[in-house]
Design a protein around this motif. Structure first.
Motif, mmCIF file in Angstrom:
data_model
loop_
_atom_site.group_PDB
_atom_site.id
_atom_site.type_symbol
_atom_site.label_atom_id
_atom_site.label_comp_id
_atom_site.label_asym_id
_atom_site.label_seq_id
_atom_site.Cartn_x
_atom_site.Cartn_y
_atom_site.Cartn_z
ATOM 1 N N PRO A 4 6.767 0.563 -5.022
ATOM 2 C CA PRO A 4 5.435 0.091 -5.412
ATOM 3 C C PRO A 4 5.334 -0.252 -6.890
ATOM 4 N N LEU B 232 -3.278 -0.470 -1.635
ATOM 5 C CA LEU B 232 -3.390 0.428 -0.504
ATOM 6 C C LEU B 232 -4.565 0.031 0.381
ATOM 7 N N LEU C 49 1.886 9.349 -6.671
ATOM 8 C CA LEU C 49 1.987 7.922 -6.377
ATOM 9 C C LEU C 49 2.648 7.147 -7.513
ATOM 10 N N PHE D 29 3.336 5.788 -0.461
ATOM 11 C CA PHE D 29 2.594 4.570 -0.138
ATOM 12 C C PHE D 29 2.783 4.217 1.339
#
Length: 366
Positions: free
Chosen positions: A198, A237, A336, A345
């Motif tokens: 990510p 997300l 995250l 994720f």
């Protein structure tokens, strides 16, 4: 009942609308089942090269189909499983014609898993001579069987496909690279994909050189296939559905056949006592999961176990209805942003999709 269910020592499901507790299950899974379950998950049962629709603006997609179809066809005369096992025990390296492996290099949303599963389906070998699993499933297999037994269990295969090869844990990367080296030496053909972290979404992919560097001596055996295309998943997300009240979860669980019902904290504690390779068996016969009191996960080891469970539920298309915190709040901002962020994720995305699938189970609940 779920078609993915298989016999195990888990508490049986009767079919009546009386939910069981996953925490009451202590599955013991034999080695042959662990290996036998290395097949494309149900959502990829019907994928084939023929129903992969290449983008006419991205010629690399059609080229990947052509090359992979040829690669599959080359495996038809690869020899028997017994022959491969004899090569392993005599430590004789087989030298396959053409590339020993293919690596699908592309970003999210370009169909890499569709193509990898299509390769598995197109390979003209018996089901027991080809394997398909994620990187995590392979590491769990080695953890459950031990390295040498895992090598022996897979060395008779003609093809091993590894989806979502992960580069975020150096120890696991070396472990799987060593396993693939042994399998390649036994004449097993290999195929792999990996995904973008990510934190590198703007780049759209892991560079093929990253993958080749991490697998070290195996790189010469892989042909890299670049698959270009629009990245449909780079939109942040997804927003998770609003959680339900405990009473709504209880009521829905008791009117849904083949359901499980657990308190979230108790389930997390139980996962620590069950090897991740058995999480699939833990879900045998369960067509819907109901959870009370979901809370953010603070411990990283617990979070990683939850990721594996989310993967197994997603593979089996099992809807999840929950109370407490929404799934997009499961992991902290620090998690995250950390080294395992890709896993987190993915877990949020998959649990959110399963929560949406559970809306029909809520009845008239808002």
């Amino acid at each position: 009942m779920s078609s993915y269910a298989a016999a195990s020592e888990a508490v049986p499901i009767t079919g009546e609308a009386t939910p069981v507790s996953l925490c009451a299950r202590e599955p013991h899974v034999p080695a042959d089942r662990l290996v036998g379950e290395l097949v494309p998950p149900p959502r990829f049962d019907s994928v084939r090269f023929d129903n992969y629709i290449p983008d006419p603006q991205q010629p690399s997609q059609a080229e990947a189909v052509r090359v992979l179809a040829g690669f599959a066809g080359s495996l038809g005369g690869a020899g028997s499983a017994d022959g491969a096992r004899k090569r392993w025990f005599r430590r004789e390296a087989a030298v396959p014609a053409g590339p020993g492996g293919v690596y699908l290099d592309g970003g999210y949303g370009v169909g890499k898993t569709h193509l990898l599963a299509s390769l598995w389906h197109a390979t003209p070998a018996p089901r027991e001579q080809k394997a398909f699993g994620t990187f995590v499933e392979l590491t769990n297999l080695v953890g459950a069987l031990g390295f040498q037994h895992a090598v022996q269990a897979l060395s008779g295969h003609r093809l091993v496909c590894i989806d979502e090869f992960e580069l975020d844990d150096p120890g696991d990367t070396v472990l799987v690279s060593s396993l693939l080296g042994k399998l390649a030496g036994a004449g097993v053909r290999l195929a792999a994909t990996s995904n973008t972290l990510p934190g590198k979404l703007g780049e759209g992919r892991f560079a093929a050189t990253d993958f080749m560097r991490e697998i070290q001596g195996l790189s010469a055996r892989f042909r890299s296939l670049r698959i270009d295309g629009q990245d449909y998943r780079h939109r942040g997300l997804p927003e998770a559905p609003a959680p339900y009240a405990d009473a709504q979860v209880d009521a829905a669980a008791h009117r849904t056949p083949y359901a499980s019902l657990d308190d979230f904290d108790a389930l997390l504690g139980h996962l620590a006592r069950v090897h991740p390779s058995r999480y699939g068996a833990l879900c045998d016969g369960v067509d819907a999961v109901f959870l009370r009191g979901v809370t953010p996960v603070e411990d990283q080891a617990t979070a990683l176990r939850l990721v594996v469970l989310a993967d197994r539920l997603y593979d089996r298309e099992v809807p999840v209805m929950a109370s407490g915190a929404p799934f997009d709040q499961l992991f902290s901002a620090e998690m995250l942003a950390g080294g395992y962020r890709k896993k987190y994720f993915r877990a949020i995305s998959r649990l959110t999709a399963l929560a949406r699938d559970a809306k029909g189970l809520a009845g008239g609940a808002a």
